[in-house]
Structures are given as C-alpha cells and as structure tokens.
Design an enzyme around this catalytic site. Structure first.
Site, PDB file in Angstrom:
ATOM      1  N   ARG A  89       0.826  -1.286  -0.058  1.00  0.00           N
ATOM      2  CA  ARG A  89      -0.188  -0.021   0.004  1.00  0.00           C
ATOM      3  C   ARG A  89       0.816   1.179   0.262  1.00  0.00           C
ATOM      4  O   ARG A  89       1.847   1.249   0.729  1.00  0.00           O
ATOM      5  CB  ARG A  89      -0.977   0.033   1.211  1.00  0.00           C
ATOM      6  CG  ARG A  89      -2.091  -1.031   1.338  1.00  0.00           C
ATOM      7  CD  ARG A  89      -2.720  -1.012   2.599  1.00  0.00           C
ATOM      8  NE  ARG A  89      -3.983  -2.051   2.576  1.00  0.00           N
ATOM      9  CZ  ARG A  89      -3.741  -3.641   2.873  1.00  0.00           C
ATOM     10  NH1 ARG A  89      -2.556  -3.790   2.784  1.00  0.00           N
ATOM     11  NH2 ARG A  89      -5.058  -3.938   3.059  1.00  0.00           N
ATOM     12  N   HIS A  92      -0.085   3.304   4.767  1.00  0.00           N
ATOM     13  CA  HIS A  92      -0.827   2.151   5.622  1.00  0.00           C
ATOM     14  C   HIS A  92      -0.364   0.976   5.132  1.00  0.00           C
ATOM     15  O   HIS A  92      -1.130  -0.034   5.216  1.00  0.00           O
ATOM     16  CB  HIS A  92      -2.266   2.235   5.374  1.00  0.00           C
ATOM     17  CG  HIS A  92      -2.684   3.497   6.004  1.00  0.00           C
ATOM     18  ND1 HIS A  92      -3.349   3.942   7.422  1.00  0.00           N
ATOM     19  CD2 HIS A  92      -3.165   4.782   5.482  1.00  0.00           C
ATOM     20  CE1 HIS A  92      -3.709   4.992   7.698  1.00  0.00           C
ATOM     21  NE2 HIS A  92      -3.738   5.582   6.371  1.00  0.00           N
ATOM     22  N   ASN A 165      -9.261   6.480  11.096  1.00  0.00           N
ATOM     23  CA  ASN A 165      -7.873   6.502  11.859  1.00  0.00           C
ATOM     24  C   ASN A 165      -8.318   6.663  13.287  1.00  0.00           C
ATOM     25  O   ASN A 165      -9.482   6.696  13.804  1.00  0.00           O
ATOM     26  CB  ASN A 165      -7.294   7.879  11.528  1.00  0.00           C
ATOM     27  CG  ASN A 165      -6.461   7.711  10.232  1.00  0.00           C
ATOM     28  OD1 ASN A 165      -6.157   6.613   9.791  1.00  0.00           O
ATOM     29  ND2 ASN A 165      -5.960   8.810   9.546  1.00  0.00           N
ATOM     30  N   TYR A 379      -9.248   5.589  -3.498  1.00  0.00           N
ATOM     31  CA  TYR A 379      -9.094   3.989  -3.069  1.00  0.00           C
ATOM     32  C   TYR A 379      -9.635   2.966  -4.076  1.00  0.00           C
ATOM     33  O   TYR A 379      -8.380   2.097  -4.233  1.00  0.00           O
ATOM     34  CB  TYR A 379      -9.940   3.965  -1.917  1.00  0.00           C
ATOM     35  CG  TYR A 379      -9.569   4.567  -0.441  1.00  0.00           C
ATOM     36  CD1 TYR A 379      -9.775   5.942  -0.544  1.00  0.00           C
ATOM     37  CD2 TYR A 379      -8.845   4.016   0.287  1.00  0.00           C
ATOM     38  CE1 TYR A 379      -9.231   6.623   0.515  1.00  0.00           C
ATOM     39  CE2 TYR A 379      -8.377   4.706   1.630  1.00  0.00           C
ATOM     40  CZ  TYR A 379      -8.647   5.949   1.622  1.00  0.00           C
ATOM     41  OH  TYR A 379      -8.116   6.644   2.673  1.00  0.00           O
TER      42      TYR A 379
HETATM   43 FE1  HDD Z   1      -6.224   6.891   3.128  1.00  0.00          FE
HETATM   44  C1  HDD Z   1      -5.052   3.898   2.662  1.00  0.00           C
HETATM   45  C2  HDD Z   1      -7.570   6.450   6.274  1.00  0.00           C
HETATM   46  C3  HDD Z   1      -7.257  10.280   3.616  1.00  0.00           C
HETATM   47  C4  HDD Z   1      -5.613   7.768  -0.324  1.00  0.00           C
HETATM   48  N1  HDD Z   1      -6.323   5.331   4.379  1.00  0.00           N
HETATM   49  C5  HDD Z   1      -5.876   4.230   4.115  1.00  0.00           C
HETATM   50  C6  HDD Z   1      -5.984   3.412   5.072  1.00  0.00           C
HETATM   51  C7  HDD Z   1      -6.537   3.975   6.177  1.00  0.00           C
HETATM   52  C8  HDD Z   1      -6.695   5.156   5.547  1.00  0.00           C
HETATM   53  C9  HDD Z   1      -6.950   3.335   7.366  1.00  0.00           C
HETATM   54  C10 HDD Z   1      -5.486   1.865   5.099  1.00  0.00           C
HETATM   55  C11 HDD Z   1      -6.651   0.937   4.562  1.00  0.00           C
HETATM   56  C12 HDD Z   1      -6.291  -0.406   4.950  1.00  0.00           C
HETATM   57  O1  HDD Z   1      -6.002  -0.949   5.927  1.00  0.00           O
HETATM   58  O2  HDD Z   1      -6.096  -1.206   3.754  1.00  0.00           O
HETATM   59  N2  HDD Z   1      -6.955   8.084   4.579  1.00  0.00           N
HETATM   60  C13 HDD Z   1      -7.324   7.758   5.747  1.00  0.00           C
HETATM   61  C14 HDD Z   1      -8.145   8.808   6.478  1.00  0.00           C
HETATM   62  C15 HDD Z   1      -8.048   9.901   5.765  1.00  0.00           C
HETATM   63  C16 HDD Z   1      -7.196   9.468   4.681  1.00  0.00           C
HETATM   64  C17 HDD Z   1      -8.581   8.500   7.857  1.00  0.00           C
HETATM   65  C18 HDD Z   1      -8.352  11.181   6.047  1.00  0.00           C
HETATM   66  C19 HDD Z   1      -9.654  11.412   6.535  1.00  0.00           C
HETATM   67  N3  HDD Z   1      -6.502   8.962   2.086  1.00  0.00           N
HETATM   68  C20 HDD Z   1      -6.626  10.011   2.044  1.00  0.00           C
HETATM   69  C21 HDD Z   1      -6.642  10.844   1.124  1.00  0.00           C
HETATM   70  C22 HDD Z   1      -6.416   9.906  -0.012  1.00  0.00           C
HETATM   71  C23 HDD Z   1      -5.939   8.902   0.796  1.00  0.00           C
HETATM   72  C24 HDD Z   1      -6.953  12.279   1.256  1.00  0.00           C
HETATM   73  C25 HDD Z   1      -6.198  10.601  -1.442  1.00  0.00           C
HETATM   74  C26 HDD Z   1      -6.722  11.412  -1.993  1.00  0.00           C
HETATM   75  N4  HDD Z   1      -5.467   5.910   1.527  1.00  0.00           N
HETATM   76  C27 HDD Z   1      -5.293   6.324   0.523  1.00  0.00           C
HETATM   77  C28 HDD Z   1      -4.806   5.356  -0.662  1.00  0.00           C
HETATM   78  C29 HDD Z   1      -5.012   3.944   0.219  1.00  0.00           C
HETATM   79  C30 HDD Z   1      -5.164   4.630   1.694  1.00  0.00           C
HETATM   80  C31 HDD Z   1      -3.811   5.780  -1.588  1.00  0.00           C
HETATM   81  C32 HDD Z   1      -3.517   3.191   0.207  1.00  0.00           C
HETATM   82  C33 HDD Z   1      -3.887   1.734   0.156  1.00  0.00           C
HETATM   83  C34 HDD Z   1      -5.343   1.927   0.026  1.00  0.00           C
HETATM   84  O3  HDD Z   1      -5.670   3.117  -0.187  1.00  0.00           O
HETATM   85  O4  HDD Z   1      -6.285   0.836  -0.021  1.00  0.00           O
HETATM   86  O5  HDD Z   1      -5.747   5.150  -1.667  1.00  0.00           O
END
Ligand code: HDD
Length: 714
Positions: A89, A92, A165, A379
């Site tokens: 990922r 995370h 989170n 996501y």
């Molecule tokens: Fe995110 C993963 C939580 C903002 C893009 N995020 C990811 C995971 C968590 C969060 C818990 C891990 C999920 C798992 O266990 O597979 N992220 C948050 C929270 C945010 C947040 C609480 C703010 C409120 N995230 C955020 C933004 C973006 C992303 C603004 C992109 C515009 N997040 C991602 C991602 C991930 C990710 C790149 C990486 C792996 C995945 O999604 O599945 O898309």
C-alpha cells in the site's frame, strides 16, 4: 512464548467466533488446510511431485552437471516465488487485521434507513485492519505515527467500509494535497531516510507551510500516536458522511468507536525501545488477545446534524481538520463490535483486503467534504494497481450478499457468469436495475450550486482555534509528553529554517509550550504570544477521558521475576490474584528451565519459566512483581538485567510489586526520597511501588487492587 501459553485456548476461541459468522463461512469454500487431509505435494497444475529439492540436472553420482531448463517443476517453483510480491500500500503498508462482528443495540432509524443501523436483531460480520501510515510493510509497530483503523462491514445490502484513523482530524482539507503530505512524511527522496518517522526536515517543513495541519499536528504529537495496543485505541471516520432515513431526510454524520478497555499509550522511551526489541508488538498483542478469547470490543457512536443545522458553528462541518466538539454535538452510542477471530492467512486476508470510502450502503451517503470527495476516487484507483481490476472477486473482498452485473473480463477474472447477454437493457430483460423498495441505492437529490473555482469556503480558513482547544484540554502529563514529542521531532530536523519556523507556529497555539520546545531545540525563545488565546477546553479530547469507569488490568501482561529459592506462597498467590482479574502473568527467570521454590525437592517438577531474563525486556510487559525467597532475591539482585528491569519499569511509570526479601531489592533499585516501603503484612503503595514485607492471605488481592489503581493513575 506468550502465544504458547495462550495457544491452548485458541481452538475454543476459533470455533466460538467462527461458528455463525457469515463471512467466515463464505471463506471456507476458498480455504484449504495443509494439516487437514492426506495431501501430497503437487505442481500448480495438479501433478504429484516426488522431489521438490533438486532441480532436474544432467548429473551422475560422481559428477555434478548442468541444470536443465526443461524441468517444469523447478521453473514453476522459482517463477512462482519470483512473483510473490505485490505492491505494498502506498500508505498504511504495515498492518494487522482480524474478523469480528458488529451488533446494533439501538436503532438509528430516525436518521438512517440502513439495515445495519436500524435492525437490532442482526449480527454483521466485519474485518478490521489496523495500520501505521508512513512505514513500509516491514517497519516497526510502535513508531510515532497515526494509526489506521479501517472497518469492512459485510452487510446484507453490500459492503460498507469506514476507512478511519485513531485520530478524529486530518492534516489537510483537500484531497489534492494528499500526495504532498505523504511525500513530505515518507522517507526523503535522495537518501530514502528516515523509515517510518516524521522526525525529519521535509515533514516539518510541510507542516509549517500548511497552517491547516496545525490541529492534526497537535494530535500527532500527543500520546495518541504511540498506543499501548490496537485494542486500546479509539477510531474515527474523520470525514463527514451523511445518513438518509426512510422519510428521505438527510443528516450529516461523524462516526466514532471507543474501546471498552480505555485509551492507553506507551511512553516514548518504551516505544523507541520496543521498535527494536519487538517490532511486532502491536500485531502480536492483538493476535494473542484473540487467541486467548479476550476479544477486544468497541462501542460504535454517531454524531448527527440535521440538514439545515450545519451552518451554526464557527467551523465548517465539512472541514476534516475540525472535530465537532461533543458539547455542541453529543455522541450517541448505538452499537458495538468485537474482534474474535484471527486471519487464517496474512496475505490473502490482511494484505489483500481492500477498502474504499466510496463503498456505502443504502441509508449512508457522502457529503461535500473536499477530502472525502477525493478519497472516494483514490481508493478504488489504488486497488486497481495493487490488486488488479477483479480485486472485488478476491475472497476477502467479496460481499456476503449476491453480486450480479455486466462488468466483465479483465485480468484474473474467475467468476464464470453464464448467459446470452452481457449488457443492459437486453431482450430477455434479465438482471434489471432494482427499485427502491427492493433495496436499491437511491442518490439523495441534493441541490448543487456554485461557481467553478479552485477554492475552499470562508470557514475553512481558520486553523488555530481547535488546535488550541485540543492543547488546553490535555492533562498536565499529556502536555509534558507533547513538549517532549515536539522537541524530539524537531531535534531530528537539522535545517534551522524548519525548526525555527515550527516554533513560530507553536507560539500561535501556546506560548509556554513554544518556549519549552524552543529552548530544547535551539530556536530563538519567543517572548510573547502572537495570537489571542480563547482558553476554552472540550471533553473527549484528552485520552484521560476514556479510562474505563472501573479500572481494569484485564489482558495486561505482568512479569513475575523468580530464581531458585523463590517464595512459592507469594508466587502462587499473586498469580492467582492476577488471573482472577483477567491479567496475564508470565514467569521470567535466569533460565527457561526448571526453577525450584525455597525448600522444594529438586527431583520434583519445579516451575518452568515462560522466558529467561536475557530473552525479554521490561518494556514488553505492563507491570512487574517479585516474590520473596532469600536465595531467589540474592540471585536477582546480582543480575544487571533484573536490576535494570525494575529501574526501567519504574522509569516507565509501571506498577511494581514485591513481597518479603524482594522489598529490600526493589528499594535498592528505585528508592526516592520519602518513598514508603512496607515493613509488615500491611500493603504499601508509594509511587506505584506496591510492597508487603510479610505475606498475608488477603494481601495479594489488595496488592493487585493497589497496583491497578497505581497503573491507572499513570
Ligand atoms: Fe487514506 C489507505 C485512512 C485520507 C488515499 N487510508 C488508507 C488506510 C486507512 C486510511 C486506514 C488503510 C486501509 C487498509 O487498511 O487497507 N486516509 C485515511 C483517513 C484519511 C485518509 C482517515 C483522512 C480522513 N487517503 C486519504 C486521502 C487520500 C487517501 C485524502 C487520497 C486522496 N489511503 C489512500 C490510498 C490508500 C489509503 C492511497 C493506500 C492503500 C489503500 O488506499 O487501500 O488510496
């Protein structure tokens, strides 16, 4: 190992948990068990193999010859290995997960028509994945970082993901900034250093340049980012979502989950040491608790605001850098969930699970929160590159309700969909869209107006009030920890521009804090505040607000240090008293071998320690107890490791207990001016050090109670 001790309960735990869980039952169809059945090793194409250790080669007993490319088994084994990795990922990457169930105890039908939020008779299967944000997949668990807390609800109406989170706010307001905040936090581009740390120039440079990050920065520098356990963390949906009821009314909503065990943290020195001593500290803790049948539980709550009520606050309710203070919008706890089954395989479950904020069920919707809107795009997109287009067919991601549509093909498609047509509408009128009464997702008819511009509305521009609210609401201990955290982080920034500017930012929130940090890190010490403080506090921000109503030591790990000649009465007494309270005692002695009590016949069984002193550290336990027994105490008092153990535990504010001769040993290790040590059967608690010079039958219960209170106090 602790896992060996707890392992005996594991089968019971598994069968209890797995029994009626619909998702677990569904996974059975895709599960094979290496231990179940009379298997023979085969190739991936099913042919039994009789040697998987030697590549086919043109060799004789006398002379080793060349390997032959023709060997299909050799090639397959290596090829499969070469391609075992998928991209981790992008954030995370490091995580641990578990199965569980969600249960509603109060219907929220006044605000939502979602089955999962209205039907109190349902038990919804869930999978939760905890994570750190910045570290790579192999990084340590206890680094200072925000923790991800993502829940997948396998509901009867489809999968609902809350990708949350353990902190209720975020660094940025707009999804378009996400690559910047993550690039700044991840290792620096030239050196790829540091790993899993925010303690570097780029992160703090970014922080200063983004005043909107101030509130989250303060949370990030609090003890929340060094949790004691995943089981002792709160969770938050962070973004503002919406709920729609069966009358078609819409409410804005924030999601909360609060652990029954209370919110607890490590101290920084422990976290640093554990990162080396036990990089799997958190995942192991979760795994062992579940194996032991101590299922962690959380209450699930909602804060709701009826549409039309959202403009009454001095912050924008769509701004993810803001909390909705509980005094303004109370939390209504409507359900609870527990985690009760460990994964069967890490890769196919914890690694391949994929969450999407855009996955909501009828009765739940989005808001115009600009961070959420971008997340809804990101996501699904990331799953395409991480897992491929058919990622929702993977067993862990598959809904438990039927899936049928005309999306087709793509790499690794394996569902076989029979039929003459793959489009809608079709002449057979097969697989038509559903009506609302049949449970279709109906988009809320929201009115949209505005100018096409790159901006945020006015209230998004205020960034300091809630950062101050958070800081004001901290206890004195938490404030001290925050000063130390800022000082540690900025000490690791060697560019004066970075740490000097950051001190200027902290002044805007609290002058005294800024002065303390400036002095530590070598910035100019600010003399006056640069912003008028409001001095307000709010409840629910300090983690001290989440101690359980009655202190508990359930699931806490207590080390009992003994050597040959230990006092058996005290040892057995404390073990029984701890176990009765749900704590987990572990015996540690100079060797993992038979240890005999004072006067015990050496031909007997003795006690076999769980670990030896050199294999463990005080940091891995919540508390330490040393029973008397002259010979045992003499041995321990000659051991540098045992002395360090007691001193370190004391330095980490852990409850320490001793009886008999061990009282003098503890005194020798940690005496402070004015400290009281017991000289009789009376149990004394002084600075969290609980002693009884003589053992009385009731003393152990009392000692455990005192230790519990002492531990709760710190
Ligand atoms: Fe995110 C993963 C939580 C903002 C893009 N995020 C990811 C995971 C968590 C969060 C818990 C891990 C999920 C798992 O266990 O597979 N992220 C948050 C929270 C945010 C947040 C609480 C703010 C409120 N995230 C955020 C933004 C973006 C992303 C603004 C992109 C515009 N997040 C991602 C991602 C991930 C990710 C790149 C990486 C792996 C995945 O999604 O599945 O898309």
């Amino acid at each position: 190992m602790a896992s060996q001790i707890l392992g005996s309960l594991s089968e019971k735990a598994k069968s209890m948990a797995g029994g009626e869980n619909k998702k677990v039952a569904q996974l059975a169809a895709d599960t094979k068990d290496v231990h179940n059945g009379d298997h023979r090793i085969t190739s991936d194409y099913g042919v039994k193999q009789n040697d998987t250790d030697h590549w086919l080669s043109a060799s004789t007993e006398d002379k080793q010859g060349p390997q032959l490319l023709e060997d299909p088994f050799g090639r397959e084994k290596i090829h499969r290995f070469d391609h075992e990795r998928i991209p981790e990922r992008v954030v995370h990457a490091r995580g641990a997960g578990a199965f569980g169930k969600f249960k509603l105890f109060e219907s929220a039908s006044d605000v939502s028509k979602a089955g999962i939020l209205t039907d109190t008779s349902r038990e919804t299967p869930i999978f939760v994945r905890f994570s750190t944000v910045l570290g790579s997949r192999g990084s340590a668990d206890t680094v200072r970082d925000v923790r991800g807390f993502a829940i997948k609800f396998y509901t009867e109406e489809g999968n609902w993901d809350i990708v949350g989170n353990n902190i209720p706010v975020f660094f940025i307001q707009d999804a378009m900034k996400f690559p910047d905040v993550i690039h700044a936090g991840k290792p620096e581009p030239d050196s790829e250093m540091p790993q899993a740390q925010t303690a570097h120039n780029n992160f703090w440079d970014f922080q200063y340049l983004h005043p909107e990050s101030t509130h989250m920065q303060f949370w990030a520098m609090s003890d929340r980012t060094i949790p004691r356990s995943y089981r002792m963390m709160q969770g938050f949906g962070v973004n503002t979502f919406t709920l729609v009821n069966d009358k078609g009314e819409r409410h804005f909503v924030k999601f909360h989950w609060t652990p029954d065990l209370g919110v607890h943290s490590l101290v920084w020195d422990e976290a640093l040491k554990l990162a080396g001593q036990d990089p799997d500290f958190h995942r192991k803790d979760l795994w062992q608790a579940i194996e032991a049948g101590s299922y962690p539980k959380w209450k699930f709550g909602i804060q709701t605001l009826k549409e039309g009520e959202e403009d009454q606050f001095d912050f924008d309710i769509l701004d993810a850098t803001k909390v909705w203070p509980e005094e303004l919008v109370p939390i209504r706890y409507i359900g609870e969930f527990e985690l009760n089954k460990n994964p069967d395989e890490y890769f196919t479950q914890t690694e391949q699970i994929a969450f999407c904020t855009s996955h909501v069920v009828p009765g739940v919707g989005f808001s115009d929160d600009p961070l959420l809107q971008g997340r809804n795009f990101s996501y699904h997109d990331t799953q395409l590159s991480r897992l491929g287009v058919n990622w929702q067919e993977l067993p862990i991601n598959k809904p438990v309700c039927p899936v049928m549509n005309f999306n087709r093909d793509g790499a690794m498609r394996h569902t076989i969909t029979k039929g003459k047509v793959n489009y809608w509408p079709n002449r057979y009128e097969t697989v038509p869209p559903a009506a609302e009464e049949e449970g279709a997702y109906i988009d809320y008819p929201a009115k949209v107006a505005g100018m096409k511009q790159r901006l945020h509305s006015r209230k998004f521009k205020e960034h300091k009030n809630q950062a101050e609210l958070f800081y004001n609401s901290m206890s004195q201990v938490e404030k001290e920890h925050m000063k130390a955290a800022f000082s540690f982080e900025l000490d690791h920034c060697d560019d004066p521009v970075v740490y000097k500017r950051m001190v200027e930012r902290i002044v805007e929130i609290d002058l005294e804090l800024a002065q303390g940090v400036a002095e530590m890190v070598g910035a100019d010490i600010p003399q006056e505040a640069t912003r008028q403080k409001h001095n307000k506090k709010a409840k629910g921000l300090s983690q001290m607000d989440y101690l359980p109503a009655t202190p508990t030591i359930a699931t806490r790990m207590v080390a009992i240090l003994i050597a040959d000649g230990y006092d058996k009465v005290a040892y057995n007494g404390i073990k029984a008293a701890l176990t009765a309270q749900g704590a987990l005692p572990f015996t540690i002695s100079p060797k993992r071998n038979k240890i005999y009590a004072d006067g015990e016949d050496k031909s007997g069984d003795g006690v076999i320690a769980d670990h030896h002193l050199e294999g463990q550290r005080s940091t891995m336990y919540d508390s330490v107890f040393i029973p008397g027994g002259e010979k045992s105490v003499v041995t321990l008092s000659k051991s540098g490791r045992a002395i360090h153990w007691v001193r370190e535990a004391f330095g980490h504010l852990k409850a320490i207990g001793a009886t008999g001769e061990a009282v003098a040993f503890i005194k020798q290790c940690v005496e402070l001016p004015g400290m009281q040590f017991s000289t009789s059967t009376d149990v004394q608690n002084s600075y969290g050090v609980v002693t009884a010079a003589k053992v009385s039958p009731d003393g152990f219960k009392e000692a455990v109670q005192m230790a519990k209170e002492a531990a709760d106090f710190v």
